[in-house]
Design a protein around this motif. Structure first.
Motif, mmCIF file in Angstrom:
data_model
loop_
_atom_site.group_PDB
_atom_site.id
_atom_site.type_symbol
_atom_site.label_atom_id
_atom_site.label_comp_id
_atom_site.label_asym_id
_atom_site.label_seq_id
_atom_site.Cartn_x
_atom_site.Cartn_y
_atom_site.Cartn_z
ATOM 1 N N GLY A 46 0.842 -1.182 0.000
ATOM 2 C CA GLY A 46 0.000 0.000 0.000
ATOM 3 C C GLY A 46 0.879 1.233 0.000
ATOM 4 O O GLY A 46 2.101 1.147 0.154
ATOM 5 N N VAL A 47 0.262 2.384 -0.168
ATOM 6 C CA VAL A 47 1.021 3.628 -0.229
ATOM 7 C C VAL A 47 0.183 4.758 0.354
ATOM 8 O O VAL A 47 -1.053 4.692 0.349
ATOM 9 C CB VAL A 47 1.411 3.955 -1.692
ATOM 10 C CG1 VAL A 47 0.180 4.314 -2.527
ATOM 11 C CG2 VAL A 47 2.450 5.064 -1.771
ATOM 12 N N ASP A 48 0.857 5.758 0.877
ATOM 13 C CA ASP A 48 0.183 7.009 1.241
ATOM 14 C C ASP A 48 1.081 8.150 0.769
ATOM 15 O O ASP A 48 2.255 8.217 1.145
ATOM 16 C CB ASP A 48 -0.049 7.074 2.760
ATOM 17 C CG ASP A 48 -0.990 8.223 3.152
ATOM 18 O OD1 ASP A 48 -1.262 9.109 2.311
ATOM 19 O OD2 ASP A 48 -1.429 8.248 4.315
ATOM 20 N N VAL A 49 0.523 8.995 -0.089
ATOM 21 C CA VAL A 49 1.249 10.141 -0.648
ATOM 22 C C VAL A 49 0.777 11.380 0.099
ATOM 23 O O VAL A 49 -0.377 11.773 -0.034
ATOM 24 C CB VAL A 49 0.996 10.276 -2.159
ATOM 25 C CG1 VAL A 49 1.739 11.470 -2.721
ATOM 26 C CG2 VAL A 49 1.378 8.995 -2.886
ATOM 27 N N ARG A 50 1.631 11.995 0.892
ATOM 28 C CA ARG A 50 1.214 13.128 1.707
ATOM 29 C C ARG A 50 1.889 14.442 1.318
ATOM 30 O O ARG A 50 1.446 15.504 1.730
ATOM 31 C CB ARG A 50 1.530 12.858 3.184
ATOM 32 C CG ARG A 50 0.708 11.770 3.804
ATOM 33 C CD ARG A 50 -0.610 12.278 4.369
ATOM 34 N NE ARG A 50 -1.298 11.193 5.025
ATOM 35 C CZ ARG A 50 -1.312 11.014 6.342
ATOM 36 N NH1 ARG A 50 -0.681 11.865 7.132
ATOM 37 N NH2 ARG A 50 -1.939 9.991 6.858
ATOM 38 N N GLY A 51 2.970 14.353 0.583
ATOM 39 C CA GLY A 51 3.650 15.574 0.184
ATOM 40 C C GLY A 51 2.924 16.257 -0.967
ATOM 41 O O GLY A 51 2.180 15.618 -1.708
ATOM 42 N N GLY A 52 3.161 17.560 -1.126
ATOM 43 C CA GLY A 52 2.462 18.332 -2.140
ATOM 44 C C GLY A 52 3.107 18.297 -3.515
ATOM 45 O O GLY A 52 2.532 18.804 -4.472
ATOM 46 N N GLY A 53 4.284 17.680 -3.617
ATOM 47 C CA GLY A 53 4.958 17.636 -4.915
ATOM 48 C C GLY A 53 5.498 16.258 -5.224
ATOM 49 O O GLY A 53 6.688 16.098 -5.482
ATOM 50 N N PRO A 54 4.637 15.240 -5.261
ATOM 51 C CA PRO A 54 5.132 13.872 -5.422
ATOM 52 C C PRO A 54 5.598 13.554 -6.839
ATOM 53 O O PRO A 54 5.107 14.134 -7.813
ATOM 54 C CB PRO A 54 3.918 13.022 -5.066
ATOM 55 C CG PRO A 54 2.755 13.879 -5.440
ATOM 56 C CD PRO A 54 3.175 15.296 -5.137
ATOM 57 N N GLY A 55 6.512 12.611 -6.942
ATOM 58 C CA GLY A 55 6.908 12.002 -8.208
ATOM 59 C C GLY A 55 6.826 10.504 -8.031
ATOM 60 O O GLY A 55 7.604 9.922 -7.286
ATOM 61 N N THR A 56 5.869 9.860 -8.693
ATOM 62 C CA THR A 56 5.565 8.454 -8.395
ATOM 63 C C THR A 56 5.237 7.662 -9.646
ATOM 64 O O THR A 56 4.897 8.238 -10.684
ATOM 65 C CB THR A 56 4.333 8.356 -7.467
ATOM 66 O OG1 THR A 56 3.233 9.017 -8.099
ATOM 67 C CG2 THR A 56 4.596 8.994 -6.104
ATOM 68 N N ARG A 57 5.316 6.356 -9.543
ATOM 69 C CA ARG A 57 4.764 5.487 -10.583
ATOM 70 C C ARG A 57 4.185 4.225 -9.942
ATOM 71 O O ARG A 57 4.643 3.790 -8.895
ATOM 72 C CB ARG A 57 5.776 5.131 -11.685
ATOM 73 C CG ARG A 57 7.027 4.450 -11.256
ATOM 74 C CD ARG A 57 8.030 4.329 -12.412
ATOM 75 N NE ARG A 57 7.821 3.158 -13.246
ATOM 76 C CZ ARG A 57 8.505 2.914 -14.369
ATOM 77 N NH1 ARG A 57 9.401 3.795 -14.823
ATOM 78 N NH2 ARG A 57 8.287 1.809 -15.052
ATOM 79 N N GLU A 58 3.193 3.677 -10.608
ATOM 80 C CA GLU A 58 2.525 2.438 -10.183
ATOM 81 C C GLU A 58 1.930 2.551 -8.781
ATOM 82 O O GLU A 58 1.900 1.570 -8.034
ATOM 83 C CB GLU A 58 3.499 1.253 -10.259
ATOM 84 C CG GLU A 58 3.926 0.895 -11.676
ATOM 85 C CD GLU A 58 2.839 0.176 -12.473
ATOM 86 O OE1 GLU A 58 1.713 0.713 -12.531
ATOM 87 O OE2 GLU A 58 3.143 -0.877 -13.052
ATOM 88 N N THR A 59 1.446 3.741 -8.430
ATOM 89 C CA THR A 59 0.749 3.884 -7.159
ATOM 90 C C THR A 59 -0.747 3.619 -7.301
ATOM 91 O O THR A 59 -1.384 3.177 -6.348
ATOM 92 C CB THR A 59 0.955 5.291 -6.579
ATOM 93 O OG1 THR A 59 0.679 6.249 -7.601
ATOM 94 C CG2 THR A 59 2.380 5.480 -6.101
ATOM 95 N N ASP A 60 -1.316 3.874 -8.488
ATOM 96 C CA ASP A 60 -2.763 3.671 -8.645
ATOM 97 C C ASP A 60 -3.152 2.206 -8.466
ATOM 98 O O ASP A 60 -4.232 1.909 -7.965
ATOM 99 C CB ASP A 60 -3.231 4.171 -10.016
ATOM 100 C CG ASP A 60 -3.211 5.691 -10.108
ATOM 101 O OD1 ASP A 60 -3.635 6.344 -9.146
ATOM 102 O OD2 ASP A 60 -2.760 6.206 -11.138
ATOM 103 N N LEU A 61 -2.269 1.301 -8.877
ATOM 104 C CA LEU A 61 -2.628 -0.117 -8.729
ATOM 105 C C LEU A 61 -2.681 -0.531 -7.268
ATOM 106 O O LEU A 61 -3.253 -1.577 -6.932
ATOM 107 C CB LEU A 61 -1.683 -1.009 -9.548
ATOM 108 C CG LEU A 61 -0.201 -1.048 -9.208
ATOM 109 C CD1 LEU A 61 0.092 -1.957 -8.023
ATOM 110 C CD2 LEU A 61 0.587 -1.558 -10.413
#
Lengths: 345, 345
Positions: A46-61
């Motif tokens: 699982g993931v939690d994105v809390r910062g206002g300027g994220p750079g991510t991939r494959e988090t939606d899955l």
């Protein structure tokens, strides 16, 4: 409290988890990539994105509503959004090893490699020097179950926090029931890990007895100097200067939704160690992976899960402390970035 | 209703939007990448991920709470999660062109390139043949404001839907107030675009008068054959076989949150054109980009925004219809995948 520190006090205290770094610090470079390898069958995540300027991939899955339950590695990298390319190298290496989501035929797998990046562009002197897929492949190949190397390595190579050198930190906790929860963080924040009133790291107060023995009285004059340098370094703000990212791992048997909850409380651990954190110029992102090695029968009841969450937050805080204490001063062409040890201890 | 079709009835009817495809169909290959290029200052963007098996990157930054307001390109690709690498090539090309989120120094930019992928692995015969960063760079270089090439090109090269060949489709609508909304979709679904009772494409009934002139009566015998082939093709299900992705563009001035809302209602357009859609084996993802070329003074009031949303849904539906009608049969080594035209018209 009957919790203890795990054998290596690092992420690999969760059985089956390996960590590899690739570090580049030659002329013009100050960046790298860290890969967390998981068992070949993957781990629930699982993931939690809390910062206002994220750079991510494959988090939606990782949304608990979605199909894929298990991931095969997590890729943490420098290089801002460019560094998302590092995960390509991890995916190719996993495909070669036959590890991934099975698609039917022999060797036909799609490796699931979520990733996040920190902003460290230009810290080695050349803005365009950033990780590519080869960094991910090299970090994957270097992964080991030995105690995690910390400080200015891998994705923490170019990290800094509040004007002081940041880096990779890790910590682990073994709960009363034998469950292990561990964290690895890349500390790279707009905010500071140092209490400006005392010069102490916020994280140190949440350590186990004896966990941070090197921290004694702070010299008032050095504290004043460090305050001045930090103020100069931090302000005026430039956009997207930072981002703290990390992985929490446990051998508990958790659902994807529970992993997301662990990540969320892990961010509380960041809040206790870094001030401010989760700003619009931080892309703070925490993944949680659960190997389930303790078995489905040992899936936590609400009270056991409460203990796991409580421990996860503090484990993240302690990992931040270790990152700051393991970091060493760097002297790229642009300017020196002092470590906490050099600045204050 | 005083809405009309735009000059090209495709995504480039939104001024400043360019589309480029890279297509690979040589021996063992049947995949590609499509890049939507935006004005050099970028476009405000949002996303809605509705499928159960998404493959995405840079979607977290599109959360309306987060810092980055504008994206510089959207990368759509075949190759399942491997195809996320295509965006690396787009980012490198944008950096070379000096286009991206400004980081302070001259040429120091971080291009913002969200992306999503479809599952098409193995459709050309070789599972490991998938887009890499060079696909993204080539599609970027090919981008043009000419009417969008549709059918088996770019990210739609290997697409199929309900056992029939899928592909790229596009459509546009000009609203009464002069606002343009357009859509580009890569139709690659577990479900079908064909009404099994009639053999007609669901999408066609929502076309403008004369928009789908080629659709006449369906021969009952060919319909029976098509039904049988579709049943054989679709079942038994294999995991992660599909995913429909796309981009909605408008010259309206929208916030990030409004862009996400447009994407959401765009998914209703998919629902009217594909049945079922948004399953656990589809990773359906729609981005929306708003160039704001009509000016901040023309930001839609609630009623104008209602009209834009209404039009966006139908524009997506019509784009699906064009995708199915533009697709052509393919004959990779594995087996023939018939187009709708060859199967039923």
């Amino acid at each position: 409290m009957t919790w203890t520190v795990g054998p290596t006090n690092s992420l690999v205290d969760v059985a089956g988890v390996r960590v590899g770094h690739y570090t580049r610090t030659d002329d013009g470079w100050l960046t790298g990539t860290t890969v967390v390898r998981l068992p070949v069958d993957g781990a629930v995540a699982g993931v939690d994105v809390r910062g206002g300027g994220p750079g991510t991939r494959e988090t939606d899955l990782l949304d608990p509503r979605n199909l894929v339950e298990r991931v095969h590695a997590i890729c943490l990298s420098g290089g801002s959004a460019f560094g998302l390319a590092a995960a390509d190298g991890v995916m190719s290496a996993l495909l070669t090893d036959g590890v991934g989501f099975p698609m039917g035929g022999p060797g036909e797998v799609v490796p699931i490699v979520p990733g996040a990046v920190i902003f460290d562009l230009g810290r080695g002197g050349v803005f365009a020097n950033r990780p590519d897929s080869s960094f991910g492949a090299a970090a994957y190949a270097a992964a080991t179950d030995a105690a995690v190397a910390q400080g200015c390595v891998g994705a923490g190579t170019g990290a800094k926090a509040g004007g002081i050198k940041g880096g990779i930190g890790s910590a682990s906790t073994v709960l009363a029931d034998g469950t292990t929860v561990a964290a690895l963080v890349v500390v790279n924040a707009v905010g500071s890990c140092v209490d400006p009133r005392t010069g102490h790291l916020y994280a140190v107060s949440l350590g186990f007895p004896g966990e941070f023995p090197e921290v004694g009285p702070i010299d008032p004059e050095r504290l004043a100097q460090a305050r001045a340098r930090a103020a100069e370094e931090v302000g005026p703000l430039k956009p997207a200067l930072a981002t703290t990212i990390g992985v929490i791992a446990t051998d508990a048997t958790l659902t994807k939704a529970q992993c997301a909850k662990v990540s969320g409380i892990g961010h509380d651990g960041l809040a206790r160690a870094i001030r401010p954190v989760h700003t619009m110029f931080d892309g703070d992102t925490l993944f949680t992976v659960a190997t389930g090695a303790r078995g489905a029968d040992a899936a936590p009841d609400p009270f056991a899960f409460h203990a796991l969450l409580d421990a996860a937050g503090d484990t993240v805080t302690r990992a931040v402390g270790h990152a700051m204490l393991a970091a060493t001063s760097v002297h790229p062409p642009a300017r020196t970035i002092r470590s906490y040890r050099d600045a204050l201890l």
